[in-house]
Design an enzyme around this catalytic site. Structure first.
Site, short mmCIF file in Angstrom:
data_model
loop_
_atom_site.label_atom_id
_atom_site.label_comp_id
_atom_site.label_asym_id
_atom_site.label_seq_id
_atom_site.Cartn_x
_atom_site.Cartn_y
_atom_site.Cartn_z
N ARG A 1 -4.25 -1.21 -8.95
CA ARG A 1 -3.82 -2.45 -9.61
C ARG A 1 -4.52 -3.64 -8.95
O ARG A 1 -4.71 -3.64 -7.71
CB ARG A 1 -2.31 -2.64 -9.51
CG ARG A 1 -1.50 -1.77 -10.45
CD ARG A 1 -1.67 -2.21 -11.91
NE ARG A 1 -0.87 -1.42 -12.83
CZ ARG A 1 -1.29 -0.33 -13.48
NH1 ARG A 1 -2.53 0.10 -13.33
NH2 ARG A 1 -0.49 0.31 -14.31
N HIS B 1 -10.95 -2.06 -16.10
CA HIS B 1 -9.72 -1.26 -16.12
C HIS B 1 -9.86 -0.05 -17.07
O HIS B 1 -9.07 0.12 -17.99
CB HIS B 1 -8.52 -2.14 -16.53
CG HIS B 1 -7.20 -1.55 -16.12
ND1 HIS B 1 -6.14 -2.31 -15.71
CD2 HIS B 1 -6.74 -0.26 -16.06
CE1 HIS B 1 -5.10 -1.54 -15.43
NE2 HIS B 1 -5.44 -0.29 -15.64
P1 NDP Z 1 2.44 8.27 -7.61
O1 NDP Z 1 3.72 7.55 -7.73
O2 NDP Z 1 2.37 9.69 -7.99
O3 NDP Z 1 1.93 8.19 -6.08
C1 NDP Z 1 2.02 7.04 -5.32
C2 NDP Z 1 1.58 7.34 -3.89
O4 NDP Z 1 1.51 6.09 -3.18
C3 NDP Z 1 2.56 8.23 -3.14
O5 NDP Z 1 1.86 9.12 -2.28
C4 NDP Z 1 3.35 7.23 -2.30
O6 NDP Z 1 3.86 7.73 -1.08
C5 NDP Z 1 2.27 6.21 -1.98
N1 NDP Z 1 2.88 4.92 -1.61
C6 NDP Z 1 3.74 4.16 -2.33
N2 NDP Z 1 4.11 3.07 -1.62
C7 NDP Z 1 3.48 3.17 -0.43
C8 NDP Z 1 3.48 2.38 0.74
N3 NDP Z 1 4.22 1.25 0.83
N4 NDP Z 1 2.75 2.78 1.79
C9 NDP Z 1 2.02 3.93 1.73
N5 NDP Z 1 1.97 4.74 0.64
C10 NDP Z 1 2.70 4.36 -0.42
O7 NDP Z 1 1.35 7.42 -8.39
P2 NDP Z 1 0.04 7.93 -9.18
O8 NDP Z 1 -0.80 8.67 -8.22
O9 NDP Z 1 0.42 8.60 -10.44
O10 NDP Z 1 -0.63 6.52 -9.60
C11 NDP Z 1 -0.99 5.54 -8.66
C12 NDP Z 1 -1.31 4.24 -9.37
O11 NDP Z 1 -2.56 4.32 -10.05
C13 NDP Z 1 -0.34 3.84 -10.51
O12 NDP Z 1 0.83 3.25 -9.97
C14 NDP Z 1 -1.17 2.88 -11.33
O13 NDP Z 1 -0.93 1.55 -10.92
C15 NDP Z 1 -2.61 3.26 -11.01
N6 NDP Z 1 -3.34 3.73 -12.21
C16 NDP Z 1 -4.49 3.08 -12.58
C17 NDP Z 1 -5.20 3.50 -13.68
C18 NDP Z 1 -6.51 2.85 -14.07
O14 NDP Z 1 -7.05 3.16 -15.13
N7 NDP Z 1 -7.09 2.00 -13.26
C19 NDP Z 1 -4.74 4.63 -14.51
C20 NDP Z 1 -3.54 5.25 -14.02
C21 NDP Z 1 -2.86 4.80 -12.92
P3 NDP Z 1 4.98 8.90 -1.06
O15 NDP Z 1 4.23 10.14 -1.49
O16 NDP Z 1 5.41 8.96 0.34
O17 NDP Z 1 6.03 8.49 -2.05
C1 OXD Z 2 -1.92 3.12 -16.16
C2 OXD Z 2 -3.14 2.37 -16.40
O1 OXD Z 2 -1.12 2.75 -15.30
O2 OXD Z 2 -3.85 2.67 -17.40
O3 OXD Z 2 -1.73 4.17 -16.82
O4 OXD Z 2 -3.48 1.48 -15.62
#
Ligand code: NDP
Ligand code: OXD
Length: 313
Positions: A228, A276
């Site tokens: 993000r 994006h």
């Molecule tokens: P998940 O919720 O599956 O994973 C999030 C990870 O981040 C977990 O390992 C979590 O830790 C870790 N995390 C959260 N908060 C913290 C913190 N404060 N410190 C350290 N680690 C932290 O998310 P996804 O993998 O499915 O997606 C990640 C992001 O990718 C989405 O939220 C979205 O914003 C972005 N995205 C972007 C896209 C694009 O096209 N650019 C498309 C799809 C998604 P823990 O395992 O310990 O909970």
């Molecule tokens: C999502 C994205 O969060 O497209 O799925 O950014």
């Protein structure tokens, strides 16, 4: 009769509605422009829902998010506080994100910026890039996307590290959590951000953090942000790319989207910008995933991938 309401902005709502109607015989599929009694709505499927999206939906069973990231949705002022939010988790989306991450990481490991600059200057200077095994990639976020990325980066030969909120054990990957962030950064040449946007992770990609990255890669450490725009402080990125604190940055997301025409990022030859598009929520995969969830939930099964509102992801 089960009722599904679609409330989508910036995507083809009519197209999604047709596909849901085909996939869910016996379910009434409504669009936001249809006239209907809101109390009859069981599920709402949303992307950038407008202010009135949840008005009158007193019998809602779940909010289904087309986005994998729910940061904006959770800030919606009238999102019902007591209804589950289910986010999109899908192998196709994950693969697309891994495609983006591996392409950017490999480009930087092969010193892409250095050779592009040499080409522009018609300069023939042989410099051998490090092997992937000599290049350390640190992935922030070890969830659905981060876990796949670390595995595939490992298969490509990179030395791979991961950082998450809670401790993790992943074969062949050195993992760090929470306060071990500095130790993780000090071992990282290419930093990949796949974190959710929460109050704790907002602005995490800043100048102070960039200075903690290992300085081993020719040209300086690199960041790749596909999560993000709110994670990054763009003035800090511009400064770091200009003074050599960072060698390059691949950015798919921005603090303001679309990226304003006057952003200095557009002009930097060591910033690699995409609008994006790292991973889209594909209509085939999305309809199949959420239709199955609706059918299963109507049959009494629990909802999968429910967002933890307290954590914010
Ligand atoms: P998940 O919720 O599956 O994973 C999030 C990870 O981040 C977990 O390992 C979590 O830790 C870790 N995390 C959260 N908060 C913290 C913190 N404060 N410190 C350290 N680690 C932290 O998310 P996804 O993998 O499915 O997606 C990640 C992001 O990718 C989405 O939220 C979205 O914003 C972005 N995205 C972007 C896209 C694009 O096209 N650019 C498309 C799809 C998604 P823990 O395992 O310990 O909970
Ligand atoms: C999502 C994205 O969060 O497209 O799925 O950014």
């Amino acid at each position: 009769m089960t009722t599904l309401l679609l409330h989508l902005s910036d995507v083809d709502e009519a197209g999604w509605a047709r596909r849901y109607a085909d996939a869910l015989p016996g379910v009434r599929v409504l669009r936001q422009t249809d006239s209907f009694d809101p109390v009859t709505v069981d599920y709402i499927f949303v992307w950038k829902p407008k202010a009135n999206a949840f008005d009158g939906l007193t019998n809602l069973k779940a909010v289904l998010s087309l986005g994998a990231g729910v940061d904006a949705l959770l800030k919606h002022p009238s999102l019902p506080a007591d209804r589950p939010v289910v986010r999109f988790v899908d192998a196709d989306l994950t693969q697309r994100m891994t495609d983006y991450v591996t392409s950017q990481v490999t480009f930087h490991q092969r010193l892409g910026t250095r050779f592009q600059r040499d080409q522009a200057a018609r300069s023939w200077k042989q410099l051998y890039p490090p092997a992937s095994s000599e290049t350390s990639v640190g992935v922030m976020g070890l969830g659905e996307l981060g876990t796949d990325a670390v595995h595939k980066l490992k298969v490509l030969g990179f030395t791979v590290l991961g950082w998450s909120r809670s401790p993790k054990s992943i074969e062949d990957i050195e993992t760090f959590s929470g306060e071990a962030l500095d130790a993780f950064l000090g071992r990282t040449d290419i930093l990949v951000c796949l974190l959710p946007l929460t109050p704790e992770t907002t602005g995490i990609l800043n100048y102070e953090l960039f200075r903690k990255l290992r300085r081993k890669l020719d040209g300086g450490p690199v960041i790749v942000n596909a999560a993000r725009g709110g994670h990054q402080v763009e003035t800090d990125i511009v400064r770091a790319l200009g003074d050599g604190t960072l060698g390059a940055a691949s950015l798919d997301v921005f603090q303001t989207e679309p990226l304003p025409a006057d952003s200095p990022l557009w002009r930097l030859d060591n910033a690699y910008l995409t609008p994006h598009i790292a991973a889209i929520s594909n209509i085939d995969a999305g309809v199949s995933y959420f239709s199955r969830i609706i059918r299963d939930h109507e049959a009494g099964k629990p909802l999968p991938n429910v967002v933890d509102r307290g954590r914010g992801y």
